[in-house]
Design a protein around this motif. Structure first.
Motif, short mmCIF file in Angstrom:
data_model
loop_
_atom_site.label_atom_id
_atom_site.label_comp_id
_atom_site.label_asym_id
_atom_site.label_seq_id
_atom_site.Cartn_x
_atom_site.Cartn_y
_atom_site.Cartn_z
N THR A 18 2.30 11.41 9.28
CA THR A 18 1.45 12.54 9.72
C THR A 18 -0.02 12.34 9.37
O THR A 18 -0.86 13.09 9.84
CB THR A 18 1.94 13.85 9.07
OG1 THR A 18 1.97 13.69 7.64
CG2 THR A 18 3.34 14.20 9.54
N GLY A 19 -0.32 11.32 8.54
CA GLY A 19 -1.71 11.01 8.22
C GLY A 19 -2.04 11.26 6.76
O GLY A 19 -2.09 12.42 6.33
N LEU A 20 -2.27 10.18 6.03
CA LEU A 20 -2.54 10.30 4.60
C LEU A 20 -3.86 11.02 4.34
O LEU A 20 -3.97 11.86 3.45
CB LEU A 20 -2.57 8.92 3.94
CG LEU A 20 -2.76 8.92 2.43
CD1 LEU A 20 -1.55 9.51 1.73
CD2 LEU A 20 -3.00 7.50 1.91
N HIS A 21 -4.89 10.70 5.13
CA HIS A 21 -6.21 11.31 4.93
C HIS A 21 -6.13 12.82 5.10
O HIS A 21 -6.66 13.58 4.28
CB HIS A 21 -7.21 10.71 5.91
CG HIS A 21 -8.56 11.37 5.85
ND1 HIS A 21 -9.38 11.31 4.73
CD2 HIS A 21 -9.23 12.13 6.77
CE1 HIS A 21 -10.49 11.99 4.96
NE2 HIS A 21 -10.42 12.50 6.19
N PRO A 69 0.80 -1.23 0.00
CA PRO A 69 0.00 0.00 0.00
C PRO A 69 0.82 1.27 0.00
O PRO A 69 0.50 2.23 -0.70
CB PRO A 69 -0.83 -0.13 1.28
CG PRO A 69 -0.89 -1.58 1.55
CD PRO A 69 0.39 -2.16 1.06
N GLU A 70 1.91 1.31 0.80
CA GLU A 70 2.70 2.53 0.85
C GLU A 70 3.39 2.83 -0.49
O GLU A 70 3.59 3.99 -0.87
CB GLU A 70 3.74 2.48 1.98
CG GLU A 70 4.79 1.40 1.84
CD GLU A 70 4.38 0.07 2.44
OE1 GLU A 70 5.29 -0.71 2.79
OE2 GLU A 70 3.17 -0.19 2.55
N LEU A 99 3.91 10.72 -5.70
CA LEU A 99 5.22 11.36 -5.72
C LEU A 99 6.12 10.97 -6.88
O LEU A 99 7.22 11.52 -6.99
CB LEU A 99 5.95 11.05 -4.40
CG LEU A 99 5.19 11.36 -3.11
CD1 LEU A 99 6.03 11.01 -1.89
CD2 LEU A 99 4.78 12.83 -3.06
N ARG A 100 5.70 10.06 -7.75
CA ARG A 100 6.54 9.66 -8.87
C ARG A 100 6.19 10.50 -10.09
O ARG A 100 5.14 10.32 -10.71
CB ARG A 100 6.37 8.18 -9.19
CG ARG A 100 6.73 7.23 -8.07
CD ARG A 100 8.20 7.17 -7.77
NE ARG A 100 9.01 6.73 -8.86
CZ ARG A 100 10.00 5.84 -8.76
NH1 ARG A 100 10.28 5.28 -7.59
NH2 ARG A 100 10.73 5.51 -9.81
N ALA A 101 7.08 11.43 -10.47
CA ALA A 101 6.78 12.37 -11.55
C ALA A 101 6.68 11.69 -12.91
O ALA A 101 6.05 12.22 -13.83
CB ALA A 101 7.86 13.45 -11.59
N GLU A 102 7.28 10.50 -13.06
CA GLU A 102 7.22 9.81 -14.35
C GLU A 102 5.91 9.04 -14.56
O GLU A 102 5.65 8.53 -15.64
CB GLU A 102 8.42 8.85 -14.51
CG GLU A 102 8.48 7.73 -13.48
CD GLU A 102 9.25 8.09 -12.22
OE1 GLU A 102 10.02 7.24 -11.73
OE2 GLU A 102 9.08 9.22 -11.73
N MET A 103 5.08 8.97 -13.52
CA MET A 103 3.77 8.32 -13.61
C MET A 103 2.73 9.35 -14.06
O MET A 103 2.47 10.32 -13.34
CB MET A 103 3.40 7.73 -12.23
CG MET A 103 1.97 7.23 -12.13
SD MET A 103 1.62 5.91 -13.28
CE MET A 103 -0.17 5.95 -13.31
N ILE A 141 7.11 9.62 1.20
CA ILE A 141 5.89 8.90 1.54
C ILE A 141 5.87 8.49 3.00
O ILE A 141 4.80 8.47 3.63
CB ILE A 141 5.68 7.69 0.61
CG1 ILE A 141 4.22 7.20 0.70
CG2 ILE A 141 6.66 6.58 0.93
CD1 ILE A 141 3.20 8.20 0.25
N ASP A 142 7.03 8.18 3.61
CA ASP A 142 7.03 7.78 5.01
C ASP A 142 6.61 8.95 5.91
O ASP A 142 5.88 8.77 6.89
CB ASP A 142 8.40 7.24 5.43
CG ASP A 142 9.54 8.21 5.15
OD1 ASP A 142 9.35 9.12 4.30
OD2 ASP A 142 10.62 8.06 5.75
#
Length: 318
Positions: free
Chosen positions: A290-293, A229-230, A238-242, A284-285
């Motif tokens: 700090t909370g994804l939501h 999931p992470e 965060l992946r600019a090539e995506m 991402i960590d």
């Protein structure tokens, strides 16, 4: 360029992108609902789909229960739901017709033919017979409209406003998808699970999320690992090539905003650049800690504020 023309081009692109994203979300939910699961789990999936688009209040006013047939009809063919695929394609076509002179013949014909053909497919009963085929058709037509725009339009202000609309809408939808799907797995560590069965359910859940944004093969190529999931969150944020990641969308928004910048738009461009920088240099960590939501909720608020700024600076008559 007249603000009225820019407004039509911006919203033409947004509505076409919204139609595609809605098709993607419904398709992945439909495919997931065919997996072995309890009726309660399936219902939660459809409720999550409505909440992504903030349509639950409108839906519950008209339908007593949440089920696959009613949700798909509401989100695909309902002329009274402004977020349905039907209304999005109609709005995209009407905006294109209003600025026919600013478009190439190929772009206009693609928009017009998409609207006419969609009506024919709906009348033929394709949604009931094979929903997956209809959703693939909507995605294909959206790809076609972008390809024709890239291949035939002069890369002037008209082109840039279309690109801004496309990527602002895409960023909004990707963030909504991530937020709801991570909530659905009830997250501390999303499926840190319960034996092999929990891991299997997790695999299908996250692979469905990846397929909904055409990222399953991309994930395998980038991470060469089991689906975690992470890593899904990292790829789609965060992946600019995506091409459907949040940072890639903001790269495109900033680039095209700078191309049409004027004396009144510096603050809007600054806010867009800061939002991109937060993603560009994010980890991402740290986001998960700090909370994804909370992060995604704030991101959606900032995207909404950015859309307002764009309307104020470029699309509203002075």
């Amino acid at each position: 360029m007249l603000s009225r023309t820019a407004d039509h081009l911006f919203w033409m692109a947004r509505y076409m992108e919204r139609a595609e994203n809605t098709a993607r979300l419904i398709d992945v939910n439909y495919q997931t609902s065919l997996l072995p699961q309890s009726s309660e789990t399936a219902t939660q999936g459809w409720k999550g789909l409505l909440s992504i688009s903030e349509l639950m209040p409108d839906y519950t006013q008209r339908f007593e229960t949440v089920n696959a047939r009613d949700v798909m009809a509401f989100m695909v063919t309902d002329a009274n739901n402004p977020s349905s695929i039907y209304c999005c394609l109609r709005a995209a076509r009407e905006n294109a017709r209003a600025v026919r002179g600013a478009l190439t013949t190929e772009v206009w014909e693609t928009m017009n033919q998409t609207w006419l053909e969609f009506n024919r497919l709906v009348k033929s009963g394709l949604l009931a017979k094979d929903p997956g085929e209809l959703f693939e058709w909507v995605k294909f037509r959206s790809h076609l409209s972008r390809g024709v725009t890239l291949g035939t339009m002069l890369q002037d202000e008209a082109f840039h406003f279309q690109r801004i609309g496309t990527f602002l809408e895409r960023a909004d939808n990707t963030a909504r998808l991530l937020d709801v799907k991570f909530h659905a797995r009830n997250t501390e560590f999303f499926g840190s699970g319960i034996g092999n069965e929990g891991k299997e359910v997790d695999f299908y859940h996250w692979s469905a999320v990846l397929r909904s944004v055409s990222a399953f093969e991309v994930y395998r190529k980038v991470y060469r690992d089991v689906i975690r999931p992470e890593k899904v969150a990292e790829l789609l944020m965060l992946r600019a090539e995506m091409p459907r990641s949040l940072v890639h969308c903001m790269d495109e928004v900033v680039r095209n905003l700078r191309a049409v910048g004027n004396d009144h738009s510096q603050e809007t461009i600054r806010r867009a650049g800061r939002l991109r920088a937060d993603l560009q240099f994010g980890r991402i960590d740290e986001i998960l800690a700090t909370g994804l939501h909370a992060y995604l909720t704030q991101f959606l608020d900032r995207v909404g504020d950015l859309g307002y700024g764009i309307s104020r600076d470029f699309l509203m008559p002075s």
